[in-house]
Design a protein around this motif. Structure first.
Motif, PDB file in Angstrom:
ATOM      1  N   ILE A  44       1.532  -0.920  -0.253  1.00  0.00           N
ATOM      2  CA  ILE A  44      -0.161  -0.248  -0.200  1.00  0.00           C
ATOM      3  C   ILE A  44       0.647   1.036   0.072  1.00  0.00           C
ATOM      4  O   ILE A  44       1.865   1.620   1.107  1.00  0.00           O
ATOM      5  N   MET A  45       0.943   1.889  -0.803  1.00  0.00           N
ATOM      6  CA  MET A  45       1.789   3.086  -1.369  1.00  0.00           C
ATOM      7  C   MET A  45       1.266   3.842  -0.085  1.00  0.00           C
ATOM      8  O   MET A  45       1.856   5.028   0.395  1.00  0.00           O
ATOM      9  N   PHE A  46      -0.455   4.553   0.095  1.00  0.00           N
ATOM     10  CA  PHE A  46      -0.720   5.186   0.943  1.00  0.00           C
ATOM     11  C   PHE A  46      -1.818   5.488   0.801  1.00  0.00           C
ATOM     12  O   PHE A  46      -2.595   4.962   0.262  1.00  0.00           O
ATOM     13  N   ALA A  47      -3.089   6.400   1.805  1.00  0.00           N
ATOM     14  CA  ALA A  47      -4.108   5.539   2.480  1.00  0.00           C
ATOM     15  C   ALA A  47      -4.284   7.512   1.433  1.00  0.00           C
ATOM     16  O   ALA A  47      -3.276   8.881   1.727  1.00  0.00           O
ATOM     17  N   VAL A  48      -5.450   7.845   1.054  1.00  0.00           N
ATOM     18  CA  VAL A  48      -5.442   9.307   0.756  1.00  0.00           C
ATOM     19  C   VAL A  48      -7.043   9.558   1.766  1.00  0.00           C
ATOM     20  O   VAL A  48      -7.816   9.777   1.327  1.00  0.00           O
ATOM     21  N   ILE A  49      -6.306  11.041   2.002  1.00  0.00           N
ATOM     22  CA  ILE A  49      -7.144  11.715   3.471  1.00  0.00           C
ATOM     23  C   ILE A  49      -7.869  13.051   3.181  1.00  0.00           C
ATOM     24  O   ILE A  49      -7.004  13.651   2.835  1.00  0.00           O
ATOM     25  N   GLU A  59     -12.222  21.239  -0.780  1.00  0.00           N
ATOM     26  CA  GLU A  59     -11.429  20.046   0.360  1.00  0.00           C
ATOM     27  C   GLU A  59     -10.127  19.198  -0.502  1.00  0.00           C
ATOM     28  O   GLU A  59      -9.726  19.574  -1.107  1.00  0.00           O
ATOM     29  N   LYS A  60      -9.393  19.117   0.751  1.00  0.00           N
ATOM     30  CA  LYS A  60      -7.749  19.074   0.212  1.00  0.00           C
ATOM     31  C   LYS A  60      -7.649  17.300   0.854  1.00  0.00           C
ATOM     32  O   LYS A  60      -8.389  16.580   1.659  1.00  0.00           O
ATOM     33  N   PHE A  61      -6.608  16.830  -0.668  1.00  0.00           N
ATOM     34  CA  PHE A  61      -6.701  15.384  -0.087  1.00  0.00           C
ATOM     35  C   PHE A  61      -4.810  14.993  -0.363  1.00  0.00           C
ATOM     36  O   PHE A  61      -4.002  15.880  -1.170  1.00  0.00           O
ATOM     37  N   HIS A  62      -5.050  14.413   1.148  1.00  0.00           N
ATOM     38  CA  HIS A  62      -3.478  14.258   1.522  1.00  0.00           C
ATOM     39  C   HIS A  62      -2.976  12.666   1.406  1.00  0.00           C
ATOM     40  O   HIS A  62      -3.619  12.246   2.569  1.00  0.00           O
ATOM     41  N   PRO A  63      -2.243  12.540   1.354  1.00  0.00           N
ATOM     42  CA  PRO A  63      -1.065  11.210   0.950  1.00  0.00           C
ATOM     43  C   PRO A  63      -0.700  10.843   2.360  1.00  0.00           C
ATOM     44  O   PRO A  63       0.394  11.546   2.546  1.00  0.00           O
ATOM     45  N   VAL A  64      -1.110   9.582   3.249  1.00  0.00           N
ATOM     46  CA  VAL A  64      -0.908   9.159   4.499  1.00  0.00           C
ATOM     47  C   VAL A  64      -0.230   7.655   4.641  1.00  0.00           C
ATOM     48  O   VAL A  64      -1.105   7.188   4.580  1.00  0.00           O
ATOM     49  N   HIS A  92       0.010  18.111  -0.034  1.00  0.00           N
ATOM     50  CA  HIS A  92      -1.469  17.598  -0.335  1.00  0.00           C
ATOM     51  C   HIS A  92      -1.754  17.652  -1.766  1.00  0.00           C
ATOM     52  O   HIS A  92      -0.592  18.995  -2.415  1.00  0.00           O
ATOM     53  N   ASP A  93      -2.535  17.948  -2.330  1.00  0.00           N
ATOM     54  CA  ASP A  93      -2.782  17.935  -4.036  1.00  0.00           C
ATOM     55  C   ASP A  93      -4.049  17.350  -4.379  1.00  0.00           C
ATOM     56  O   ASP A  93      -5.120  16.554  -3.107  1.00  0.00           O
ATOM     57  N   SER A  94      -4.420  17.318  -5.237  1.00  0.00           N
ATOM     58  CA  SER A  94      -6.206  16.746  -6.117  1.00  0.00           C
ATOM     59  C   SER A  94      -5.277  15.193  -5.707  1.00  0.00           C
ATOM     60  O   SER A  94      -4.236  14.510  -6.167  1.00  0.00           O
ATOM     61  N   ILE A  95      -6.977  14.326  -6.181  1.00  0.00           N
ATOM     62  CA  ILE A  95      -6.406  12.816  -6.598  1.00  0.00           C
ATOM     63  C   ILE A  95      -5.777  12.556  -7.739  1.00  0.00           C
ATOM     64  O   ILE A  95      -4.415  11.608  -7.155  1.00  0.00           O
ATOM     65  N   SER A  96      -6.318  13.361  -8.841  1.00  0.00           N
ATOM     66  CA  SER A  96      -5.725  12.761  -9.586  1.00  0.00           C
ATOM     67  C   SER A  96      -4.180  12.793  -9.788  1.00  0.00           C
ATOM     68  O   SER A  96      -3.438  12.409 -10.849  1.00  0.00           O
ATOM     69  N   GLU A  97      -3.891  14.582  -9.268  1.00  0.00           N
ATOM     70  CA  GLU A  97      -2.549  14.719  -9.449  1.00  0.00           C
ATOM     71  C   GLU A  97      -1.800  13.206  -8.248  1.00  0.00           C
ATOM     72  O   GLU A  97      -0.522  13.045  -8.704  1.00  0.00           O
ATOM     73  N   LEU A  98      -2.356  13.591  -6.963  1.00  0.00           N
ATOM     74  CA  LEU A  98      -1.524  12.502  -5.542  1.00  0.00           C
ATOM     75  C   LEU A  98      -1.255  10.412  -6.749  1.00  0.00           C
ATOM     76  O   LEU A  98      -0.222  10.695  -6.317  1.00  0.00           O
ATOM     77  N   THR A  99      -1.850  11.098  -8.282  1.00  0.00           N
ATOM     78  CA  THR A  99      -1.070   9.600  -8.699  1.00  0.00           C
ATOM     79  C   THR A  99      -0.856   9.402  -9.878  1.00  0.00           C
ATOM     80  O   THR A  99      -0.798   8.623 -10.628  1.00  0.00           O
ATOM     81  N   GLU A 101       1.583  10.023 -13.063  1.00  0.00           N
ATOM     82  CA  GLU A 101       3.242   9.772 -12.901  1.00  0.00           C
ATOM     83  C   GLU A 101       3.859   8.411 -12.038  1.00  0.00           C
ATOM     84  O   GLU A 101       4.624   8.690 -10.804  1.00  0.00           O
ATOM     85  N   ASP A 102       2.626   7.682 -11.567  1.00  0.00           N
ATOM     86  CA  ASP A 102       2.578   5.972 -10.736  1.00  0.00           C
ATOM     87  C   ASP A 102       2.562   6.890  -9.265  1.00  0.00           C
ATOM     88  O   ASP A 102       2.763   5.606  -8.186  1.00  0.00           O
ATOM     89  N   GLY A 103       2.153   7.699  -9.266  1.00  0.00           N
ATOM     90  CA  GLY A 103       2.371   8.898  -7.200  1.00  0.00           C
ATOM     91  C   GLY A 103       3.853   8.136  -6.419  1.00  0.00           C
ATOM     92  O   GLY A 103       3.791   8.855  -5.160  1.00  0.00           O
ATOM     93  N   ARG A 104       4.182   8.241  -7.051  1.00  0.00           N
ATOM     94  CA  ARG A 104       6.163   7.655  -6.362  1.00  0.00           C
ATOM     95  C   ARG A 104       6.417   9.726  -6.032  1.00  0.00           C
ATOM     96  O   ARG A 104       6.654   9.359  -4.496  1.00  0.00           O
ATOM     97  N   ALA A 105       6.254  10.303  -6.544  1.00  0.00           N
ATOM     98  CA  ALA A 105       6.776  11.889  -5.731  1.00  0.00           C
ATOM     99  C   ALA A 105       5.783  12.368  -5.040  1.00  0.00           C
ATOM    100  O   ALA A 105       6.351  12.831  -3.674  1.00  0.00           O
ATOM    101  N   HIS A 106       4.573  12.086  -4.757  1.00  0.00           N
ATOM    102  CA  HIS A 106       3.638  12.220  -3.758  1.00  0.00           C
ATOM    103  C   HIS A 106       4.097  11.497  -2.266  1.00  0.00           C
ATOM    104  O   HIS A 106       4.404  11.596  -1.059  1.00  0.00           O
TER     105      HIS A 106
END
Length: 121
Positions: A44-49, A59-64, A92-99, A101-106
């Protein structure tokens, strides 16, 4: 295998999504909007809160990192060892931005911010 709080290690993602996230005092600070999986590392990379805003606006979306979430049956919620203010200052970012380029940066930003050991090392 069980979690730190003694719960079983398996849970369906559909049961996690929508679950409240609370601080250690029991105050609701958001909810789990999604779970991002790392297909290449089988983890599991992260949960989006998500928190803040009204009816989804602002609303803000945070990778945790998943490792910091602990389910507390007394609260019927996941508890994080952070305050709302600490989460607001987190990446934090939008859900689409969090994923993107495979979500690795976030993922990397989140693990650095929360000082969580990296599962992929």
């Amino acid at each position: 295998m069980t979690t730190l709080s003694g719960h079983t290690a398996a849970i369906r993602a559909s049961r996690v999504i929508g679950t409240d996230v609370k601080d250690q005092t029991g105050k609701t600070i958001g909810k789990i909007e999604d779970v991002v999986l790392d297909k290449t590392d089988n983890a599991i990379m992260f949960a989006v809160i998500g928190f803040g805003g009204f009816l989804g606006i602002g609303e803000k979306f945070h990778p945790v990192p998943w490792a910091v979430l602990d389910f507390n049956p007394e609260y019927d919620a996941y508890v994080v060892p952070y305050t709302k203010e600490q989460l607001e200052a987190a990446p934090h970012d939008s859900i689409s931005e969090l994923t993107r380029e495979d979500g690795r940066a976030h993922r990397d930003q989140a693990y650095d911010y929360y000082k969580v050991p990296r599962y992929w090392n």
